[in-house]
Design a protein around this motif. Structure first.
Motif, PDB file in Angstrom:
ATOM      1  N   PHE A 169     -94.642 -48.091  15.836  1.00 16.15           N
ATOM      2  CA  PHE A 169     -95.909 -48.613  16.339  1.00 16.15           C
ATOM      3  C   PHE A 169     -96.619 -47.554  17.185  1.00 16.15           C
ATOM      4  O   PHE A 169     -95.985 -46.732  17.843  1.00 16.15           O
ATOM      5  N   PHE A 406    -100.643 -52.169  17.950  1.00 12.31           N
ATOM      6  CA  PHE A 406    -100.563 -52.902  16.687  1.00 12.31           C
ATOM      7  C   PHE A 406    -101.545 -52.392  15.631  1.00 12.31           C
ATOM      8  O   PHE A 406    -101.426 -52.764  14.462  1.00 12.31           O
ATOM      9  N   SER A 408    -102.739 -50.185  12.983  1.00  8.91           N
ATOM     10  CA  SER A 408    -102.114 -49.190  12.115  1.00  8.91           C
ATOM     11  C   SER A 408    -102.981 -47.938  11.981  1.00  8.91           C
ATOM     12  O   SER A 408    -104.212 -47.995  12.007  1.00  8.91           O
ATOM     13  N   SER A 419    -101.295 -55.286  10.659  1.00 10.40           N
ATOM     14  CA  SER A 419    -101.645 -55.115  12.069  1.00 10.40           C
ATOM     15  C   SER A 419    -101.912 -56.459  12.733  1.00 10.40           C
ATOM     16  O   SER A 419    -101.455 -56.721  13.856  1.00 10.40           O
ATOM     17  N   ASP A 422     -98.626 -58.428  12.949  1.00 10.81           N
ATOM     18  CA  ASP A 422     -97.803 -57.922  14.051  1.00 10.81           C
ATOM     19  C   ASP A 422     -98.257 -58.529  15.372  1.00 10.81           C
ATOM     20  O   ASP A 422     -97.445 -58.953  16.202  1.00 10.81           O
ATOM     21  N   PHE A 423     -99.565 -58.558  15.570  1.00 10.49           N
ATOM     22  CA  PHE A 423    -100.143 -59.085  16.809  1.00 10.49           C
ATOM     23  C   PHE A 423     -99.871 -60.578  16.957  1.00 10.49           C
ATOM     24  O   PHE A 423     -99.361 -61.043  17.984  1.00 10.49           O
TER      25      PHE A 423
END
Length: 448
Positions: A169, A406, A408, A419, A422-423
């Motif tokens: 990350f 987060f 990318s 992204s 992930d968040f």
């Protein structure tokens, strides 16, 4: 597969990591545990629901307490396995100097097994998948490969945990957590790509262990440890043997401890809990002692829980030891709890049936699942188009809410979708709800 290769102190993302110094290497797996327990993704589990909504003054398990208990059970099973091996091989430690660390490896993997689960658990996973299958996200299918599309329409917390622990990350360094290869492999319950789906004769059941973005990473780990590859395209491997202990520890904890929580919340009576757990305790002396020595029902349930878990630990450790040859050859296609013998099998199945009927369908559990489903789906509706398009003032404000770590470095649609996932998957239950309320009210909170 061979234990000589399966247990390695080599660290992910660390060039030329020292695995030759045996005295130093013996402590590496404990270091894995420590790195995990002090990490932000692990700490956030304290505000993620396990089964029941957090009810204020009444203690029930969250994902953090569950993970700690699973780690305790897993360490016990790993240690018992090592001790049983040593009884049959006096030169075990000389031949396999890292085998004594099995308990620490399993404990670390257990600690991390839920780190990729989104807020609201399986309901959150379902909402994230449904956005792409039946919601606005369906429009992005043409921009993804088939393999990538299967990642997003079947969001899987286990694969997300592997991503959290290995993906570089932004600003976090290339080594991420820099865990050992063996700990990382022991976390991956379903070592296949999403597109593999159900595999006949294998352990995978529409679950998977790594996203396309981390497939090459898993292949590197699998090759280092000598895992058995059963299919190239889509990619499928046999499990690392220690996964069986991690999975069994998880199964034991949520099945038995959910009963304890259900009693605290008055969903199940003490008499019902006793009826379910006494057969697994398998002791004729336990019930008279409980009734004569204890008045508090919570204390009685706690003792029944402890005795039941102890017996299941022993039983699963024996199954793992007795089936070691089949497991190492990749021919053991069951979970350890699936092949429990009597007197444990029948009460184990009864507990699973009662849990489904009385606990997982309880009103407050269903309510939070419905609410979580709406919240997670609503956040995706806002953030994914905003990051992919980023054309309006509203889009830009939303994108500003996503922490830079987060976002990318890649600009393709798949990376942008990841992204956002992930968040959102990293949110706690409460933060997800508050963010959802604020965004729908066109009010933007500060990110902490």
């Amino acid at each position: 597969m061979q234990w000589e290769k399966l247990i390695s102190a080599r660290r992910w993302g660390v060039a030329n990591s020292d695995t030759q110094d045996q005295d130093k290497a013996r402590s590496q797996f404990q270091r894995d545990y420590d790195r995990l327990i002090f990490s932000s993704p692990f700490r956030r589990l304290q505000n993620k629901t396990q089964v029941f909504p957090l009810p204020g003054s009444v203690f029930v398990h969250n994902r953090l307490t569950h993970s700690l208990e699973v780690a305790s059970v897993g360490r016990s099973m790993g240690t018992i396995f090592y001790q049983n091996l040593k009884k049959h091989d006096a030169e075990l430690d000389q031949r396999l100097p890292l085998i004594s660390e099995v308990g620490n490896i399993v404990a670390a993997a257990c600690l991390a097994h839920d780190m990729g689960n989104p807020a609201f658990g399986h309901s959150g996973e379902a909402a994230m998948s449904r956005y792409f299958t039946d919601g606005d996200g369906a429009r992005y299918k043409a921009e993804l490969t088939d393999e990538q599309w299967h990642d997003v329409i079947n969001f899987e917390g286990n694969a997300n945990a592997f991503r959290i622990l290995t993906y570089p990350f932004t600003g976090k360094g290339n080594g991420a957590f820099a865990l050992t290869y063996t700990t990382l492999a022991s976390i991956v319950k379903y070592p296949c790509a999403a597109i593999a789906g159900h595999v006949k004769g294998n352990i995978h059941q529409k679950k998977y262990g790594f996203f396309q973005s981390e497939q090459a990473s898993f292949e590197d780990i699998a090759n280092e440890l000598g895992l058995i590859k059963t299919q190239e395209n889509p990619l499928i491997y046999k499990r690392h043997p220690l996964v069986y202990l991690v999975e069994a520890a998880d199964d034991i904890c949520y099945s038995i401890i959910d009963l304890e929580d259900a009693h605290r919340l008055k969903i199940l009576s003490y008499d019902k809990i006793k009826e379910l757990l006494l057969p697994i305790c398998n002791s004729t002396r336990l019930e008279p002692w409980l009734e004569s020595e204890f008045e508090d029902e919570d204390a009685k349930v706690g003792l029944l829980r402890a005795k039941a878990i102890n017996n299941l630990i022993t039983a699963c450790s024996i199954i793992f030891m007795d089936n070691q040859e089949a497991i190492l050859s990749g021919n053991f296609n069951h979970g350890l709890t699936d092949v429990l013998e009597e007197p444990f099998l029948t009460p184990w199945k009864t507990i699973q049936k009662i849990s489904y009927e009385k606990i997982y369908n309880y009103q407050s559990v269903v309510q939070i699942e419905v609410a979580g489903y709406k919240v997670m789906g609503g956040l995706l509706e806002e953030f994914i188009p905003a990051l992919i398009n980023n054309s309006s003032k509203y889009d830009k404000k939303l994108v500003e809410l996503i922490p830079k770590q987060f976002i990318s470095r890649n600009t393709d649609t798949y990376s942008k979708i990841q992204s956002v996932l992930d968040f959102i998957s990293g949110m706690t239950d409460l933060y997800a709800v508050e963010l959802y309320r604020n965004i729908k009210g066109i009010s933007f909170p500060a990110i902490h």
